[in-house]
Motif scaffolding. Structure first.
Motif, PDB file in Angstrom:
ATOM      1  N   THR A   1       0.829  -1.203   0.000  1.00  0.00           N
ATOM      2  CA  THR A   1       0.000   0.000   0.000  1.00  0.00           C
ATOM      3  C   THR A   1       0.865   1.255   0.000  1.00  0.00           C
ATOM      4  N   PHE A   2       1.930   1.244   0.774  1.00  0.00           N
ATOM      5  CA  PHE A   2       2.810   2.404   0.857  1.00  0.00           C
ATOM      6  C   PHE A   2       3.983   2.316  -0.139  1.00  0.00           C
ATOM      7  N   ILE A   3       3.994   1.291  -0.971  1.00  0.00           N
ATOM      8  CA  ILE A   3       5.061   1.027  -1.916  1.00  0.00           C
ATOM      9  C   ILE A   3       6.423   0.942  -1.220  1.00  0.00           C
ATOM     10  N   TYR A   4       6.428   0.391  -0.020  1.00  0.00           N
ATOM     11  CA  TYR A   4       7.709   0.123   0.615  1.00  0.00           C
ATOM     12  C   TYR A   4       8.427  -0.988  -0.152  1.00  0.00           C
ATOM     13  N   ASP A   5       9.748  -0.897  -0.189  1.00  0.00           N
ATOM     14  CA  ASP A   5      10.618  -1.912  -0.802  1.00  0.00           C
ATOM     15  C   ASP A   5      10.520  -1.973  -2.322  1.00  0.00           C
ATOM     16  N   LEU A   6       9.809  -1.060  -2.949  1.00  0.00           N
ATOM     17  CA  LEU A   6       9.711  -1.052  -4.408  1.00  0.00           C
ATOM     18  C   LEU A   6      10.697  -0.040  -4.986  1.00  0.00           C
ATOM     19  N   TYR A   7      11.658  -0.534  -5.750  1.00  0.00           N
ATOM     20  CA  TYR A   7      12.593   0.372  -6.415  1.00  0.00           C
ATOM     21  C   TYR A   7      11.867   1.095  -7.553  1.00  0.00           C
ATOM     22  N   HIS A   8      12.028   2.422  -7.596  1.00  0.00           N
ATOM     23  CA  HIS A   8      11.381   3.193  -8.651  1.00  0.00           C
ATOM     24  C   HIS A   8      12.093   4.537  -8.819  1.00  0.00           C
ATOM     25  N   SER A   9      11.806   5.179  -9.925  1.00  0.00           N
ATOM     26  CA  SER A   9      12.302   6.532 -10.179  1.00  0.00           C
ATOM     27  C   SER A   9      11.103   7.455 -10.342  1.00  0.00           C
ATOM     28  N   HIS A  10      11.378   8.744 -10.473  1.00  0.00           N
ATOM     29  CA  HIS A  10      10.326   9.740 -10.681  1.00  0.00           C
ATOM     30  C   HIS A  10      10.646  10.590 -11.902  1.00  0.00           C
ATOM     31  N   ASP A  11       9.607  11.131 -12.522  1.00  0.00           N
ATOM     32  CA  ASP A  11       9.832  12.042 -13.642  1.00  0.00           C
ATOM     33  C   ASP A  11       9.808  13.496 -13.181  1.00  0.00           C
ATOM     34  N   PHE A  12       9.904  13.722 -11.865  1.00  0.00           N
ATOM     35  CA  PHE A  12       9.931  15.075 -11.316  1.00  0.00           C
ATOM     36  C   PHE A  12      11.082  15.187 -10.309  1.00  0.00           C
ATOM     37  N   GLU A  13      11.505  16.419 -10.070  1.00  0.00           N
ATOM     38  CA  GLU A  13      12.513  16.684  -9.048  1.00  0.00           C
ATOM     39  C   GLU A  13      11.820  16.810  -7.702  1.00  0.00           C
ATOM     40  N   MET A  14      12.446  16.326  -6.646  1.00  0.00           N
ATOM     41  CA  MET A  14      11.807  16.348  -5.334  1.00  0.00           C
ATOM     42  C   MET A  14      12.787  16.741  -4.240  1.00  0.00           C
ATOM     43  N   TYR A  15      12.298  17.590  -3.331  1.00  0.00           N
ATOM     44  CA  TYR A  15      12.996  17.918  -2.095  1.00  0.00           C
ATOM     45  C   TYR A  15      12.125  17.410  -0.947  1.00  0.00           C
ATOM     46  N   ALA A  16      12.751  16.880   0.100  1.00  0.00           N
ATOM     47  CA  ALA A  16      11.970  16.381   1.239  1.00  0.00           C
ATOM     48  C   ALA A  16      12.746  16.601   2.525  1.00  0.00           C
ATOM     49  N   VAL A  17      11.994  16.737   3.618  1.00  0.00           N
ATOM     50  CA  VAL A  17      12.595  16.883   4.943  1.00  0.00           C
ATOM     51  C   VAL A  17      11.710  16.154   5.948  1.00  0.00           C
ATOM     52  N   GLY A  18      12.337  15.527   6.934  1.00  0.00           N
ATOM     53  CA  GLY A  18      11.573  14.863   7.976  1.00  0.00           C
ATOM     54  C   GLY A  18      10.797  15.855   8.815  1.00  0.00           C
ATOM     55  N   TYR A  19       9.581  15.489   9.188  1.00  0.00           N
ATOM     56  CA  TYR A  19       8.719  16.401   9.960  1.00  0.00           C
ATOM     57  C   TYR A  19       8.436  15.863  11.357  1.00  0.00           C
TER      58      TYR A  19
END
Length: 226
Positions: free
Chosen positions: A87-105
């Protein structure tokens, strides 16, 4: 940092050139402990309790959206079963077609393992590309992550406690998409373009067999990606 301050500052940035400034501002925004309550309050003030105009999914709230980027607060749950991982797509290797920035909350944060695709030729199913060394990031509060479009392969591993992260998704600039994100198997061999496209196709086929009306498409389950 207030949400509006972040939005105002983003208006002066070039997403491809000001990476360090964007990540620093995202870290500052993540220190705001009332982001979600303010978002919900403002949404209710604007739309009442009508959810038709609300930008959220079972996993994330969209705090801001415009033509250039999407800012969302996503939630990551610990899991105890294979179905929950999918459901959360854990353990699935994948790429994205967009750039992403993330920070822990909040929480201990999910873990991402990443490898860069070194070969810039288009991917093909069954043909493993040349990859860089693996690196790992645990998105605990204050920790940041930057992912380039198309050429960063990653997977998410579940946190130990309920966690949340702020992510800034930069929309692709090209009007005609010539390259796609891909899913990979456990050996990092490309399997098919897109994320959960095979599962979506099966689900839509089942709907057609059941002769569901077009209004039922809104009920389609969505799998989380980041």
């Amino acid at each position: 940092m207030k949400l509006q301050t972040f939005i105002d500052r983003m208006a002066n940035y070039d997403p491809t050139a000001d990476k360090s400034s964007i990540l620093e501002d995202l870290k500052q925004l993540a220190t705001n402990r009332t982001l979600l309550s303010e978002h919900l309050y403002n949404t209710i003030q604007l739309n009442g309790f009508n959810t038709r105009s609300s930008l959220y999914s079972p996993y994330a709230f969209v705090l801001h959206y415009n033509d250039l980027y999407t800012l969302r607060l996503g939630f990551w749950s610990p899991v105890t079963s294979t179905d929950e991982k999918q459901t959360f797509i854990y353990d699935l290797y994948h790429s994205h077609d967009f750039e992403m920035y993330a920070v822990g909350y909040s929480g201990d944060g999910y873990t991402t393992t990443l490898r860069a695709i070194l070969d810039r030729t288009p991917l093909k199913a069954g043909v493993k590309p040349s990859l860089g060394d693996e690196r790992s990031v645990k998105l605990a509060p204050g920790h940041v992550l930057h992912m380039s479009p198309l050429y960063d392969v990653h997977r998410q591993l579940p946190p130990e406690t309920m966690s949340a992260s702020l992510s800034l998704i930069i929309h692709p600039r090209q009007t005609i998409k010539t390259e796609e994100a891909w899913c990979f198997d456990e050996n990092l061999v490309p399997t098919y373009p897109g994320i959960a496209t095979q599962e979506t196709a099966v689900f839509e086929n089942l709907l057609s067999l059941l002769q569901c009306g077009p209004h039922s498409a809104s009920a389609q389950p969505k799998r989380k990606s980041e």
